[in-house]
Design a protein around this motif. Structure first.
Motif, PDB file in Angstrom:
ATOM      1  N   ILE A   1       1.535 -13.604  19.934  1.00  0.00           N
ATOM      2  CA  ILE A   1       2.149 -12.277  19.901  1.00  0.00           C
ATOM      3  C   ILE A   1       2.652 -11.942  18.500  1.00  0.00           C
ATOM      4  CG2 ILE A   1       4.129 -10.927  20.704  1.00  0.00           C
ATOM      5  CD1 ILE A   1       3.845 -12.448  23.407  1.00  0.00           C
ATOM      6  N   ILE A   2       3.459 -12.852  17.938  1.00  0.00           N
ATOM      7  CA  ILE A   2       4.072 -12.572  16.640  1.00  0.00           C
ATOM      8  C   ILE A   2       3.033 -12.550  15.526  1.00  0.00           C
ATOM      9  CG2 ILE A   2       5.709 -13.434  14.916  1.00  0.00           C
ATOM     10  CD1 ILE A   2       7.372 -14.520  17.235  1.00  0.00           C
ATOM     11  N   PHE A   3       2.146 -13.540  15.517  1.00  0.00           N
ATOM     12  CA  PHE A   3       1.119 -13.579  14.474  1.00  0.00           C
ATOM     13  C   PHE A   3       0.226 -12.352  14.577  1.00  0.00           C
ATOM     14  CE2 PHE A   3      -2.795 -15.065  12.399  1.00  0.00           C
ATOM     15  CZ  PHE A   3      -2.251 -15.540  11.208  1.00  0.00           C
ATOM     16  N   GLY A   4      -0.106 -11.951  15.801  1.00  0.00           N
ATOM     17  CA  GLY A   4      -0.945 -10.761  15.997  1.00  0.00           C
ATOM     18  C   GLY A   4      -0.308  -9.511  15.439  1.00  0.00           C
ATOM     19  N   ILE A   5       0.993  -9.363  15.682  1.00  0.00           N
ATOM     20  CA  ILE A   5       1.724  -8.193  15.159  1.00  0.00           C
ATOM     21  C   ILE A   5       1.690  -8.179  13.641  1.00  0.00           C
ATOM     22  CG2 ILE A   5       4.026  -7.173  14.919  1.00  0.00           C
ATOM     23  CD1 ILE A   5       4.576  -8.075  17.811  1.00  0.00           C
ATOM     24  N   PHE A   6       1.903  -9.344  13.025  1.00  0.00           N
ATOM     25  CA  PHE A   6       1.934  -9.409  11.565  1.00  0.00           C
ATOM     26  C   PHE A   6       0.545  -9.217  10.961  1.00  0.00           C
ATOM     27  CE2 PHE A   6       6.247 -10.543  11.902  1.00  0.00           C
ATOM     28  CZ  PHE A   6       6.811 -10.429  10.638  1.00  0.00           C
ATOM     29  N   VAL A   7      -0.481  -9.656  11.646  1.00  0.00           N
ATOM     30  CA  VAL A   7      -1.848  -9.408  11.164  1.00  0.00           C
ATOM     31  C   VAL A   7      -2.122  -7.912  11.129  1.00  0.00           C
ATOM     32  CG1 VAL A   7      -4.288  -9.608  11.776  1.00  0.00           C
ATOM     33  CG2 VAL A   7      -2.830 -11.629  11.833  1.00  0.00           C
ATOM     34  N   VAL A   8      -1.697  -7.213  12.167  1.00  0.00           N
ATOM     35  CA  VAL A   8      -1.878  -5.756  12.217  1.00  0.00           C
ATOM     36  C   VAL A   8      -1.097  -5.077  11.096  1.00  0.00           C
ATOM     37  CG1 VAL A   8      -1.420  -3.671  13.564  1.00  0.00           C
ATOM     38  CG2 VAL A   8      -2.355  -5.698  14.688  1.00  0.00           C
ATOM     39  N   ILE A   9       0.154  -5.522  10.895  1.00  0.00           N
ATOM     40  CA  ILE A   9       0.985  -4.946   9.829  1.00  0.00           C
ATOM     41  C   ILE A   9       0.338  -5.171   8.466  1.00  0.00           C
ATOM     42  CG2 ILE A   9       3.183  -5.150   8.599  1.00  0.00           C
ATOM     43  CD1 ILE A   9       4.477  -5.817  11.315  1.00  0.00           C
ATOM     44  N   ALA A  10      -0.101  -6.408   8.235  1.00  0.00           N
ATOM     45  CA  ALA A  10      -0.733  -6.746   6.954  1.00  0.00           C
ATOM     46  C   ALA A  10      -1.987  -5.920   6.748  1.00  0.00           C
ATOM     47  CB  ALA A  10      -1.060  -8.234   6.909  1.00  0.00           C
ATOM     48  N   PHE A  11      -2.774  -5.768   7.788  1.00  0.00           N
ATOM     49  CA  PHE A  11      -4.023  -4.999   7.689  1.00  0.00           C
ATOM     50  C   PHE A  11      -3.735  -3.548   7.322  1.00  0.00           C
ATOM     51  CE2 PHE A  11      -7.283  -2.275   9.611  1.00  0.00           C
ATOM     52  CZ  PHE A  11      -8.430  -2.809   9.033  1.00  0.00           C
ATOM     53  N   VAL A  12      -2.769  -2.947   8.004  1.00  0.00           N
ATOM     54  CA  VAL A  12      -2.425  -1.538   7.745  1.00  0.00           C
ATOM     55  C   VAL A  12      -1.904  -1.362   6.325  1.00  0.00           C
ATOM     56  CG1 VAL A  12      -0.861   0.348   8.366  1.00  0.00           C
ATOM     57  CG2 VAL A  12      -1.980  -0.996  10.167  1.00  0.00           C
ATOM     58  N   VAL A  13      -1.004  -2.273   5.919  1.00  0.00           N
ATOM     59  CA  VAL A  13      -0.388  -2.150   4.586  1.00  0.00           C
ATOM     60  C   VAL A  13      -1.436  -2.275   3.479  1.00  0.00           C
ATOM     61  CG1 VAL A  13       1.158  -3.282   2.932  1.00  0.00           C
ATOM     62  CG2 VAL A  13       1.895  -2.922   5.292  1.00  0.00           C
ATOM     63  N   VAL A  14      -2.294  -3.286   3.536  1.00  0.00           N
ATOM     64  CA  VAL A  14      -3.241  -3.502   2.441  1.00  0.00           C
ATOM     65  C   VAL A  14      -4.365  -2.468   2.435  1.00  0.00           C
ATOM     66  CG1 VAL A  14      -2.752  -5.976   2.360  1.00  0.00           C
ATOM     67  CG2 VAL A  14      -4.643  -5.160   3.769  1.00  0.00           C
ATOM     68  N   ILE A  15      -4.727  -1.961   3.593  1.00  0.00           N
ATOM     69  CA  ILE A  15      -5.806  -0.978   3.643  1.00  0.00           C
ATOM     70  C   ILE A  15      -5.321   0.406   3.251  1.00  0.00           C
ATOM     71  CG2 ILE A  15      -7.422   0.215   5.177  1.00  0.00           C
ATOM     72  CD1 ILE A  15      -8.242  -2.642   4.444  1.00  0.00           C
ATOM     73  N   VAL A  16      -4.155   0.774   3.740  1.00  0.00           N
ATOM     74  CA  VAL A  16      -3.651   2.138   3.526  1.00  0.00           C
ATOM     75  C   VAL A  16      -2.967   2.304   2.179  1.00  0.00           C
ATOM     76  CG1 VAL A  16      -2.063   3.911   4.401  1.00  0.00           C
ATOM     77  CG2 VAL A  16      -3.401   2.505   6.006  1.00  0.00           C
ATOM     78  N   PHE A  17      -2.181   1.288   1.769  1.00  0.00           N
ATOM     79  CA  PHE A  17      -1.325   1.485   0.597  1.00  0.00           C
ATOM     80  C   PHE A  17      -1.761   0.735  -0.657  1.00  0.00           C
ATOM     81  CE2 PHE A  17       1.378   2.033   4.380  1.00  0.00           C
ATOM     82  CZ  PHE A  17       1.829   3.327   4.161  1.00  0.00           C
ATOM     83  N   ILE A  18      -2.664  -0.213  -0.550  1.00  0.00           N
ATOM     84  CA  ILE A  18      -3.014  -1.031  -1.721  1.00  0.00           C
ATOM     85  C   ILE A  18      -4.522  -1.005  -1.943  1.00  0.00           C
ATOM     86  CG2 ILE A  18      -2.927  -3.345  -2.731  1.00  0.00           C
ATOM     87  CD1 ILE A  18      -0.500  -3.893  -0.916  1.00  0.00           C
ATOM     88  N   SER A  19      -4.900  -0.748  -3.178  1.00  0.00           N
ATOM     89  CA  SER A  19      -6.326  -0.689  -3.507  1.00  0.00           C
ATOM     90  C   SER A  19      -6.775  -1.901  -4.330  1.00  0.00           C
ATOM     91  CB  SER A  19      -6.643   0.596  -4.284  1.00  0.00           C
ATOM     92  OG  SER A  19      -5.833   0.685  -5.449  1.00  0.00           O
ATOM     93  N   ASP A  20      -5.854  -2.489  -5.117  1.00  0.00           N
ATOM     94  CA  ASP A  20      -6.195  -3.628  -5.960  1.00  0.00           C
ATOM     95  C   ASP A  20      -6.442  -4.877  -5.105  1.00  0.00           C
ATOM     96  OD1 ASP A  20      -5.115  -6.170  -7.594  1.00  0.00           O
ATOM     97  OD2 ASP A  20      -6.015  -4.719  -8.978  1.00  0.00           O
ATOM     98  N   LYS A  21      -7.566  -5.542  -5.309  1.00  0.00           N
ATOM     99  CA  LYS A  21      -7.968  -6.686  -4.482  1.00  0.00           C
ATOM    100  C   LYS A  21      -6.980  -7.844  -4.578  1.00  0.00           C
ATOM    101  CE  LYS A  21     -11.840  -9.808  -3.569  1.00  0.00           C
ATOM    102  NZ  LYS A  21     -13.223 -10.207  -3.954  1.00  0.00           N
ATOM    103  N   GLU A  22      -6.555  -8.192  -5.801  1.00  0.00           N
ATOM    104  CA  GLU A  22      -5.643  -9.324  -5.973  1.00  0.00           C
ATOM    105  C   GLU A  22      -4.285  -9.038  -5.339  1.00  0.00           C
ATOM    106  OE1 GLU A  22      -5.363 -10.546 -10.005  1.00  0.00           O
ATOM    107  OE2 GLU A  22      -7.482 -11.150 -10.149  1.00  0.00           O
TER     108      GLU A  22
END
Length: 203
Positions: free
Chosen positions: A82-103
């Protein structure tokens, strides 16, 4: 509307009975009884309102009521999922929506997922000291955390229990395996914090 009860008499459910009816029937501590809203029967001594009414002693925690190791393991796996799944979703949204630099995306993802163990500890403390007395994983398995008398634990006890899990891990997880070698099925951190994991049916 007054509470009514179904009482098992000579192996058969009878009722509904009122409190006055139960008094006249001379209900004993070990008699099985339930309210219409309850899914399963309990012994009369297990129900707080009947203990108070008839002066029954609070029953000791019996061996069959302790949560088994496999229940606890499955509950832990569900909580991690449950917890890891929630954080994976958060991480996915943050890096896709707000961050463009790969590193930066990689560093951000690692940083977000790195918070999972700390959040899990906080989650356990909050949930185990709440009215539910259990994490979502434990609730799914119908087990909960209590003190040695079967009562709800305080936030302080929940903190101690979860911090003491460090010792269960540092012993190469032998601290967890201790549950197989004691009647109350306590892990090392349970012994140190004075807690038990029991099946929902009791209280």
């Amino acid at each position: 509307m007054p509470q009514s009860y179904i009482l098992v008499i000579n192996g058969k459910p009878e009722g509904p009975f009122s409190i006055e009816d139960l008094k006249s029937l001379h209900v004993k501590p070990g008699d099985f009884i339930k309210t219409p809203k309850m899914d399963d029967y309990k012994e009369a001594q297990e129900m707080a309102e009947l203990r108070e009414l008839f002066g029954f002693a609070k029953p000791s925690l019996l061996m069959q009521y302790f949560g088994s190791f496999d229940q606890r393991l499955m509950a832990s796996a569900l909580d991690w999922f449950i917890i890891f799944g929630i954080f994976v979703v958060i991480a996915f949204v943050v890096v896709i929506v707000f961050i463009s630099d790969k590193e930066v995306r990689i560093v951000t993802t690692i940083s977000i997922l790195g918070c999972v163990p700390l959040v899990k500890i906080i989650y356990h403390i909050v949930m185990e000291s709440s009215a539910k007395q259990a994490t979502f994983g434990k609730q799914m398995l119908s087990i909960k955390v209590v003190d040695m008398q079967g009562n709800r634990i305080t936030a302080g006890t929940a903190i101690a229990r979860n911090v003491c899990k460090i010792f269960s891990v540092l012993t190469f997880f032998i601290g967890y395996l201790l549950a197989f070698f004691n009647k109350k099925q306590q892990c090392l951190h349970d012994m140190m914090a004075g807690t038990l994991v029991i099946k929902e049916r009791l209280f």
